[in-house]
Design a protein around this motif. Structure first.
Motif, short mmCIF file in Angstrom:
data_model
loop_
_atom_site.label_atom_id
_atom_site.label_comp_id
_atom_site.label_asym_id
_atom_site.label_seq_id
_atom_site.Cartn_x
_atom_site.Cartn_y
_atom_site.Cartn_z
N ILE A 289 -14.17 -29.49 19.40
CA ILE A 289 -13.65 -28.25 18.79
C ILE A 289 -12.12 -28.90 18.36
CG2 ILE A 289 -13.07 -26.33 19.42
CD1 ILE A 289 -13.98 -26.37 15.89
N ALA A 290 -12.16 -29.84 19.12
CA ALA A 290 -10.76 -29.94 20.04
C ALA A 290 -10.21 -31.23 19.23
CB ALA A 290 -10.28 -30.11 21.79
N GLN A 291 -10.97 -32.05 19.50
CA GLN A 291 -10.52 -33.25 18.13
C GLN A 291 -10.85 -32.84 16.75
OE1 GLN A 291 -12.97 -36.24 20.45
NE2 GLN A 291 -11.62 -36.60 22.27
N SER A 292 -12.31 -32.12 16.86
CA SER A 292 -12.17 -32.24 14.51
C SER A 292 -10.88 -31.02 14.16
CB SER A 292 -13.10 -31.59 14.60
OG SER A 292 -13.48 -30.36 15.08
N ASP A 293 -10.22 -29.63 14.74
CA ASP A 293 -9.41 -29.41 14.78
C ASP A 293 -8.23 -28.51 15.53
OD1 ASP A 293 -10.67 -28.10 11.87
OD2 ASP A 293 -12.29 -28.14 13.23
N GLY A 294 -8.24 -29.43 16.46
CA GLY A 294 -7.05 -29.29 17.19
C GLY A 294 -7.28 -28.24 17.97
N ILE A 295 -8.24 -27.61 17.64
CA ILE A 295 -8.55 -26.08 18.92
C ILE A 295 -9.64 -26.19 20.30
CG2 ILE A 295 -9.26 -23.94 19.11
CD1 ILE A 295 -7.59 -23.91 16.91
N PHE A 296 -7.48 -26.16 20.90
CA PHE A 296 -7.89 -26.35 22.65
C PHE A 296 -8.26 -24.51 23.47
CE2 PHE A 296 -5.84 -27.90 27.12
CZ PHE A 296 -7.07 -28.11 27.28
N ALA A 297 -9.73 -24.62 23.47
CA ALA A 297 -10.39 -22.91 23.95
C ALA A 297 -11.07 -23.93 25.34
CB ALA A 297 -10.56 -22.73 22.88
N GLU A 298 -10.66 -22.73 25.72
CA GLU A 298 -11.47 -22.46 27.69
C GLU A 298 -13.11 -23.37 27.44
OE1 GLU A 298 -11.27 -18.93 29.60
OE2 GLU A 298 -11.86 -17.44 27.99
N PRO A 299 -13.91 -23.77 28.31
CA PRO A 299 -15.26 -23.95 28.12
C PRO A 299 -15.76 -22.92 27.17
CG PRO A 299 -14.23 -24.85 30.17
CD PRO A 299 -13.13 -24.26 29.45
N ALA A 300 -15.78 -21.46 27.96
CA ALA A 300 -16.70 -20.77 27.49
C ALA A 300 -16.64 -20.78 26.22
CB ALA A 300 -16.28 -19.28 27.87
N SER A 301 -15.20 -20.40 25.01
CA SER A 301 -15.31 -20.78 24.07
C SER A 301 -16.41 -21.97 23.05
CB SER A 301 -13.92 -20.39 23.91
OG SER A 301 -13.19 -20.00 24.34
N ALA A 302 -16.69 -22.52 23.83
CA ALA A 302 -17.40 -23.62 23.36
C ALA A 302 -18.99 -23.15 23.64
CB ALA A 302 -17.38 -25.02 23.63
N ALA A 303 -19.43 -22.36 23.50
CA ALA A 303 -20.49 -21.24 23.62
C ALA A 303 -21.70 -21.18 22.28
CB ALA A 303 -20.80 -20.23 24.89
N PRO A 304 -20.88 -20.48 21.87
CA PRO A 304 -20.81 -20.05 20.35
C PRO A 304 -20.53 -20.60 19.66
CG PRO A 304 -18.37 -19.74 21.02
CD PRO A 304 -18.71 -19.32 22.27
N LEU A 305 -19.88 -22.26 19.47
CA LEU A 305 -19.52 -22.96 18.94
C LEU A 305 -20.58 -24.08 18.87
CD1 LEU A 305 -15.94 -24.14 19.25
CD2 LEU A 305 -16.73 -23.13 17.93
N ALA A 306 -21.77 -23.98 20.44
CA ALA A 306 -22.88 -24.74 20.69
C ALA A 306 -23.68 -23.43 19.97
CB ALA A 306 -22.98 -24.75 22.10
N GLY A 307 -23.71 -23.20 19.77
CA GLY A 307 -24.78 -21.75 18.97
C GLY A 307 -24.97 -21.60 17.52
N ILE A 308 -23.30 -21.80 17.06
CA ILE A 308 -23.28 -22.36 15.51
C ILE A 308 -24.00 -23.71 15.47
CG2 ILE A 308 -21.28 -23.28 13.90
CD1 ILE A 308 -19.39 -20.70 15.21
#
Length: 362
Positions: A289-308
Motif C-alpha cells: 500500500i505504501a508503494q502502490s498508493d503512497g499510504i504509510f500506515a503502521e503495521p497493524a493497519s495492514a492487517a485489514p489490507l491483508a484481509g482484503i
C-alpha cells in the motif's frame, strides 16, 4: 478552555465533539478538550485494488492524520472531556502505544496528570517517544498488555484514578464518529468495512456508528464488518485468550480483548467476519500500500489490507462494491519496522551528477 484572547473562527474544524455533539453523551456542562481531531481524509486506493486483482472501489480512512497520529484521539477527546466534567485529577491507561500517546496529549491539554502503563520492550519507539514528550508518568512492566490493563482496572477501582482505556464507554462513543465521517464523505454507507482488531474497541465503535447513522436515516444501509487480527494474536478467531501474543503489528498484540463481545456482535450482526493474517501477509500489504498508493500506515493497519487480499482470493467482494478500510495509525509510529521492511538502503555515491546518474541507471 477558551480565553478572551481567542478569536471566533466559525469555519474552522473544531473536533468531533463540536461536529457530532447530537450523537454523543455531552451537555453544556461538558468541557471540550480537543486538539481538533477527526475530519481525516478518505483516500482512494485504486492502485492497490488493481495490484491484487480486485474489481471494486477501495477507500482508506487515514486515521494517522489525527493530532497524535492515530484513531485513538477520537475516543480520548471524549474520555478526557468527561474526566474533566467529573473533576478528575489523574487519568490512567494501559497501552501498546497509541492509547498512551493520545491520553498523554489530551491530558496535557487539560492540565491533568497522566499515568501510562506499558509492556516493557513491546512498544514501538515512535509511540513511546510521544508518551514521554507529552509528559506522562510512564511505567513499563515486566508483562504484556493484558497485565497492564489488569493493573489499570485495579487503579480505577481505588476511586482516585479515571481509566481512559476503551473499557471506558465514552471512548467507544468518540471512536464511532469515524463511521459517521466515512458516510458523510462517501455520501452513503460502504458495502464492506475492513479494520484491524486488537483490544476490539474500534470494531465495536464503528459498528455502533454505522447503526446509529442508519437508525437516524443518514444512510439507507449498513456495511458488512470484516475485522482482522494477527495470526499470533488472534484470540477472537481461535476462540480463547492467548497468554503470550506475538506479532510484528504491535498495536494489535493483545491476547484478551476488552471489547471481545462487542467485536463478535459487530461481525455477527453485520453478516461480516473476524479473520486473521500472518505477519508475512501483514508486512506484504504494509509495503504494497505504501508503494502502490503512497499510504504509510503502521503495521497493524495492514492487517485489514491483508484481509482484503484474502477476500479477493476467495471471491468474497462482488464487482462494483464500495469498500472502506481503517488505517489506524501513521507509519512513523514504528520507523524501525519501516526501515527493516523496505528492503533497501540509501545508495552512497560521490557528490556529483555523473555518480548519481550512474547509480540510478541513466
Amino acid at each position: 478552555m477558551s480565553t478572551s484572547s481567542q478569536i471566533e473562527t466559525p469555519n474552522r474544524w473544531q473536533g468531533i465533539i463540536h461536529r457530532y455533539a447530537e450523537f454523543l453523551p455531552v451537555s453544556e456542562a461538558t468541557p471540550r478538550i480537543t486538539l481538533c481531531e477527526g475530519n481525516t481524509p478518505l483516500v482512494s486506493a485504486e492502485n492497490f485494488v488493481s495490484a491484487i486483482g480486485g474489481k471494486f472501489s477501495l477507500y482508506l480512512k487515514y486515521e494517522g492524520l489525527n493530532p497524535t497520529a492515530s484513531f485513538k484521539d477520537r475516543g480520548m477527546t471524549m474520555a478526557i472531556s468527561k474526566a474533566c466534567e467529573k473533576n478528575a485529577e489523574v487519568v490512567a491507561c494501559a497501552s501498546t502505544g497509541n492509547t498512551s500517546a493520545a491520553a498523554a496529549a489530551y491530558a496535557a491539554k487539560a492540565k491533568l496528570k497522566c499515568v501510562v502503563i506499558l509492556p516493557h520492550g513491546n512498544i514501538a519507539m515512535g509511540k513511546l517517544s510521544q508518551a514521554l514528550i507529552y509528559g506522562a508518568e510512564t511505567i513499563a512492566i515486566k508483562g504484556n498488555f493484558d497485565d497492564a490493563l489488569r493493573i489499570v482496572r485495579e487503579l480505577g477501582e481505588t476511586g482516585r484514578v479515571e481509566v481512559v482505556n476503551s473499557i471506558n464507554p465514552v471512548r467507544i462513543e468518540g471512536q464511532k464518529t469515524a463511521a459517521f465521517e466515512i458516510c458523510d464523505q462517501l455520501g452513503r454507507a460502504p458495502d464492506f468495512h475492513f479494520l484491524p482488531v486488537g483490544n476490539a474497541g474500534n470494531i465495536t465503535a464503528y459498528w455502533k456508528g454505522f447503526k446509529e447513522y442508519f437508525d437516524r436515516d443518514h444512510t439507507d444501509k449498513k456495511p458488512r464488518i470484516f475485522g482482522f487480527q494477527a495470526d499470533g494474536a488472534a484470540p477472537l478467531v481461535d476462540g480463547a485468550p492467548i497468554k503470550n501474543p506475538e506479532t510484528v503489528a504491535t498495536a494489535i498484540r493483545i491476547g484478551n480483548p476488552a471489547s471481545w463481545d462487542g467485536a463478535i456482535n459487530a461481525a455477527k450482526e453485520s453478516n461480516g467476519m473476524i479473520g486473521k493474517a500472518t505477519d508475512d501477509e501483514i508486512l506484504h500489504a504494509y509495503k504494497t500500500i505504501a508503494q502502490s498508493d503512497g499510504i504509510f500506515a503502521e503495521p497493524a493497519s495492514a492487517a485489514p489490507l491483508a484481509g482484503i487480499i484474502q477476500a479477493v482470493k476467495r471471491n468474497e467482494i462482488p464487482a462494483g462494491s464500495i469498500v472502506t478500510a481503517t488505517m489506524t495509525g501513521h507509519g512513523l509510529k514504528d520507523p524501525d519496522r519501516a526501515l527493516s521492511t523496505a528492503g533497501t538502503e540509501p545508495i552512497l555515491v560521490e557528490p556529483n551528477t555523473a555518480s548519481v546518474m550512474k547509480a540510478i541507471g541513466m
